[in-house]
Write an enzyme that holds these catalytic residues in place. Structure first.
Site, PDB file in Angstrom:
ATOM      1  N   GLU A 117      -8.433  -2.578   7.252  1.00 42.29           N
ATOM      2  CA  GLU A 117      -7.122  -2.950   8.514  1.00 42.29           C
ATOM      3  C   GLU A 117      -7.139  -3.141   9.939  1.00 42.29           C
ATOM      4  O   GLU A 117      -6.288  -4.254  10.183  1.00 42.29           O
ATOM      5  CB  GLU A 117      -6.182  -1.974   7.770  1.00 42.29           C
ATOM      6  CG  GLU A 117      -4.740  -1.838   8.780  1.00 42.29           C
ATOM      7  CD  GLU A 117      -4.342  -0.656   8.672  1.00 42.29           C
ATOM      8  OE1 GLU A 117      -4.798   0.213   8.773  1.00 42.29           O
ATOM      9  OE2 GLU A 117      -2.836  -0.827   8.444  1.00 42.29           O
ATOM     10  N   GLN A 171       1.303  -1.239   0.185  1.00 46.06           N
ATOM     11  CA  GLN A 171      -0.031   0.401  -0.227  1.00 46.06           C
ATOM     12  C   GLN A 171       0.899   1.433  -0.051  1.00 46.06           C
ATOM     13  O   GLN A 171       1.508   1.138   0.214  1.00 46.06           O
ATOM     14  CB  GLN A 171      -0.788   0.124   0.837  1.00 46.06           C
ATOM     15  CG  GLN A 171      -0.232   0.056   2.679  1.00 46.06           C
ATOM     16  CD  GLN A 171      -0.740   0.761   3.375  1.00 46.06           C
ATOM     17  OE1 GLN A 171      -0.850   2.428   3.025  1.00 46.06           O
ATOM     18  NE2 GLN A 171      -1.050   0.795   5.221  1.00 46.06           N
ATOM     19  N   SER A 196       5.497  -2.137   4.058  1.00 48.49           N
ATOM     20  CA  SER A 196       6.108  -2.894   3.605  1.00 48.49           C
ATOM     21  C   SER A 196       5.526  -3.510   2.054  1.00 48.49           C
ATOM     22  O   SER A 196       5.072  -2.918   1.500  1.00 48.49           O
ATOM     23  CB  SER A 196       6.220  -3.903   4.996  1.00 48.49           C
ATOM     24  OG  SER A 196       4.250  -3.284   5.060  1.00 48.49           O
ATOM     25  N   GLU A 229      -1.219   6.946  20.352  1.00 49.34           N
ATOM     26  CA  GLU A 229      -2.012   8.016  20.347  1.00 49.34           C
ATOM     27  C   GLU A 229      -3.229   8.878  19.657  1.00 49.34           C
ATOM     28  O   GLU A 229      -4.780   8.791  19.609  1.00 49.34           O
ATOM     29  CB  GLU A 229      -0.654   9.190  20.002  1.00 49.34           C
ATOM     30  CG  GLU A 229       0.157   9.228  21.105  1.00 49.34           C
ATOM     31  CD  GLU A 229       1.129   8.461  21.194  1.00 49.34           C
ATOM     32  OE1 GLU A 229       1.269   7.370  20.139  1.00 49.34           O
ATOM     33  OE2 GLU A 229       1.620   8.700  21.897  1.00 49.34           O
TER      34      GLU A 229
END
Lengths: 401, 379
Positions: free
Chosen positions: A238, A120, A155, A371
């Site tokens: 995801e 991606q 990746s 976060e």
């Protein structure tokens, strides 16, 4: 997508019958693994909730477990979900939701069998957590788009055949509205993949430079300027991708440390004992929460706990791997190997303690920082008011960068 | 080991709705506070409605012994709701610990069956006379501090007993010539003194029990008493995790509600990231606390061999989550959280007391070390 109801309802017994037919026609012992996977896809037993003709049977998603169990029991070869996770978890649902019939027929089968790996092209050096700030440009030129920009933290890019890509097609619009979504052929001229060496010494991720890459308009997913909405589908999937098999007690990183503790009594100290017991207990709590989430999904009550699991595992992996290096004492001062490697798989627990300690630092950053996930939980789960935002209605080109 | 069911069944959801509806009507925070200041050991009218009329007092007692024939899974749901309301009722002390101890005795014996039936009915209130801080899951039963004399009387003292004030019957572990045993003593006897203590938790007060030649009936001898008490304490600790979950849930819900409404610096304080992250972190802890509490309840209900581990994990985890939630609740309410009028303090006091009740988190982790083969350093 063919609507549910067009096909007769497929139940567990029917699926078992179809699995038997598949196994009879393609005995795993004498069939090449790829041939078997192709046959399984064509039989609609790849992802049973997908439409017929696209690897599925329009069956309830929860029945996939039935098929997987039957095939595993028969010793059938499986595709490699770890190697093709981005394709399965992110690209496939987006192609299914927004692709043309032609795109679905061309792309989904080799994606599922693992013949074609996907990556991606979302994150950029200047757009990580604030993904909609991305600066990669796609400019229309006849039937093509010409793409220029730089992506990062990609990746699998070095083994990928295809990529899902978001790029800015209208800088005059506010940042969320000027983005479009494309399928990028990683073998096209102008696509350059460079290893990105990380703190572990290896290059599991890549930088991808896009220079004058021509993407035909027929490889756009969704409308022009609707890329952000399409990307939401990708990102939601995801986060749902957690799940899979059940994890046994001590199945994660805690098992490695617990074993060392049992085998090496000379390393034990009271302080480490206190911390180990606490982490063992917290790992078990996280494991049970994951099991509870799976049970909720199985009865059709998906909860927001998926993001909780990611946060919990990031924190635990970091604390446990830190404890492990400390437990090893003098050995913890060493490191197995700093050689630059480009692994095909992400493996958090592979290699040795020092590697695990360093790799776990990424767990609270990749796939949404802890976060940002805490913000999402606070606002979407607890309903707390959003922080005031100043960038929402300003054209992207006028935003400070 | 079979797959534990970590969800709530439809019957459990219905039970929860009934208990919550009763508590919403009869046990709002202002009433809890008034009751706590009344000096009464528990809310007698509320316990009548909940324990007797609704039948929760005998929830885990089999039908043939006069109860509802449900399991620890349903009892856990009741405990969650009682925690959410910090309800001042003797559910843990009478319906879980006392009735649970009797269930471990020989229920074919008439005195055991009769007392169990009375407790299950909810008209008689019982209490197990051991200190509330007794660690469940510790090897061996609590040491008896009471002496059984040959003439059928007991003498001695037990400190820190929850539910003793307000109880009609005390179940007392005692040792004598016949060894370790469990005895029943009526609190109405002149030789029984139950002295209420000023307790940190106003809604579950403790008392000191003094017996001076109190007439007693032996319910179990050395062969069963210790195991019965041990199992009841383990059940109590496992179910206490669900109470802690309920306490923590109320604290988070109220804190979210308050911070959405309270404005400072021209914004709701709940829109500040520093506060949002703290509340989101609490929610995360609640997700895993619920999973561990459900697992403990399911393990108890199915008599799983993994029960000791399940209880130790649930109790160590949920105790700390409840305390953290209550402390955050006080802090994020600002000055309001420090007042007597606001109910936050009732939850903080319950959470902190529950952390010590039936074993501290540290003691449960210590028990875990033995159970999962993670030995401490030698020397």
């Amino acid at each position: 997508m063919s609507a549910a109801g067009q096909h007769p309802a497929v139940d567990a017994d029917e699926l078992r019958r179809r699995v038997r037919d598949l196994l009879d026609a393609h005995p795993p012992a004498t069939t090449a693994p790829l041939d078997f996977l192709r046959a399984r896809f064509d039989a609609g037993l790849a992802w049973v909730h997908y439409p017929a003709g696209l690897g599925g049977l329009d069956a309830p998603r929860s029945l996939q477990a039935v098929v997987d169990a039957e095939l595993a029991a028969a010793g059938a070869p499986d595709n490699d979900p770890r190697r093709i996770g981005i394709g399965l978890g992110m690209a496939a649902p987006t192609i299914l939701g927004f692709g043309t019939d032609e795109q679905r027929r061309r792309l989904l089968r080799p994606l599922w069998t693992g013949e074609e790996v996907w990556c991606q092209l979302f994150s950029e050096p200047g757009a990580g957590s604030d993904l909609a700030a991305l600066a990669t440009r796609a400019v229309r030129d006849g039937d093509d788009w010409v793409v220029d920009g730089q992506k990062v933290w990609t990746s699998s890019a070095h083994i990928a055949r295809w990529a899902i890509l978001i790029a800015r097609t209208d800088p005059d619009q506010p940042k969320h509205r000027g983005i479009s979504y494309f399928i990028c052929d990683m073998t096209d001229p102008g696509v350059e993949v460079r290893p990105l060496r990380q703190i572990t010494g290896e290059a599991e991720f890549n930088e991808v430079f896009l220079t004058g890459v021509r993407i035909p308009d027929s490889r756009r997913l969704g409308e022009i300027g609707e890329g952000w909405r399409v990307a939401q589908t990708t990102l939601m999937n995801e986060r749902v991708a957690i799940g899979g098999g059940r994890v046994p007690r001590e199945g994660g990183m805690i098992g490695l440390v617990a074993d060392t503790w049992r085998e090496r009594p000379e390393l034990r100290t009271h302080d480490l004992h206190q911390r180990l017991l606490r982490l063992w207990m917290e790992s078990e709590a996280a494991r049970l929460a994951g099991e509870r989430l799976r049970q909720q999904l199985a009865v059709g009550q998906p909860g927001p706990e998926g993001s909780a699991m990611k946060l919990a595992f990031a924190r635990l992996n970091q604390h446990i791997s830190a404890l492990e290096v400390e437990l090893l004492g003098e050995e913890g001062l060493g490191y197995d190997d700093w050689t630059l490697r480009r692994p095909e798989l992400v493996d958090f627990t592979g290699r040795e303690a020092g590697y695990r300690y360093l790799r776990a630092k990424g767990n609270s950053i990749e796939g949404g920082t802890s976060e940002v996930l805490l913000n999402i939980i606070a606002e979407r789960v607890l309903g707390l008011p959003p922080e005031p935002r100043t960038d929402k209605d300003v054209p992207w080109k006028d935003l400070p960068r | 080991m079979s797959t534990p069911d970590l969800l709530y069944s439809e019957a459990e959801d219905d039970l929860r709705a009934a208990v919550r509806s009763l508590l919403t009507d009869r046990c709002p925070p202002a009433t809890v506070l008034l009751e706590a200041e009344s000096g009464r050991a528990h809310d007698i009218a509320l316990w009548g409605a909940l324990g007797a009329e609704m039948g929760t007092a005998g929830l885990m007692v089999p039908d043939k012994l006069g109860g509802q024939g449900a399991t620890a899974r349903e009892a856990a749901v009741v405990m969650e709701e009682l925690g959410r309301a910090v309800a001042p009722v003797p559910y843990l002390t009478s319906a879980v610990l006392a009735a649970g101890t009797l269930l471990g005795c020989d229920t074919d014996q008439e005195p055991v069956a009769r007392l169990l039936g009375a407790l299950a009915e909810g008209r008689t209130v019982g209490a197990l006379a051991v200190p509330l801080s007794t660690t469940a899951g510790a090897p061996g039963p609590p040491t008896a501090t009471v002496r059984a004399d040959g003439d059928g009387t007991l003498s001695g003292q037990v400190s820190g007993v929850a539910g003793a004030a307000g109880a009609d019957v005390l179940l007392v572990p005692a040792t004598g010539a016949d060894g370790y045993g469990l005895y029943a003593v009526e609190t109405a006897e002149a030789s029984v003194t139950v002295e209420p203590l000023t307790s940190l938790d106003l809604t579950r007060p403790l008392a000191a029990v003094t017996l001076t030649g109190a007439p007693a009936r032996r319910l179990a001898g050395p062969d069963r008493a210790a195991a019965a008490i041990g199992r009841a304490l383990l059940t109590g600790a496992g179910l206490l995790a669900s109470e802690q979950l309920g306490v923590a849930e109320w604290c988070l819900t109220e804190t979210v509600r308050h911070t959405k409404e309270r404005h400072q610096f021209g914004r709701p304080v709940g829109s500040f990231q520093a506060l949002k992250h703290r509340m989101a972190a609490l929610w995360l802890e609640l997700v895993s606390a619920r999973a561990t509490a459900r697992y403990a309840a399911d393990a108890l209900a199915t008599d799983s061999p993994d029960t000791p581990v399940a209880v130790a994990v649930a109790q160590a985890h949920c105790a700390e989550v409840a305390v953290r939630a209550a402390e955050e609740c006080v802090q994020l309410h600002g000055g309001i959280g420090m007042t007597w009028e606001h109910p936050a303090h009732l939850y903080l006091k319950r959470a902190k007391s529950d952390e010590i009740a039936l074993g501290t988190p540290g003691r449960h982790r210590q028990a875990l070390a033995g159970l999962v083969d993670l030995a401490a350093p030698t020397g």
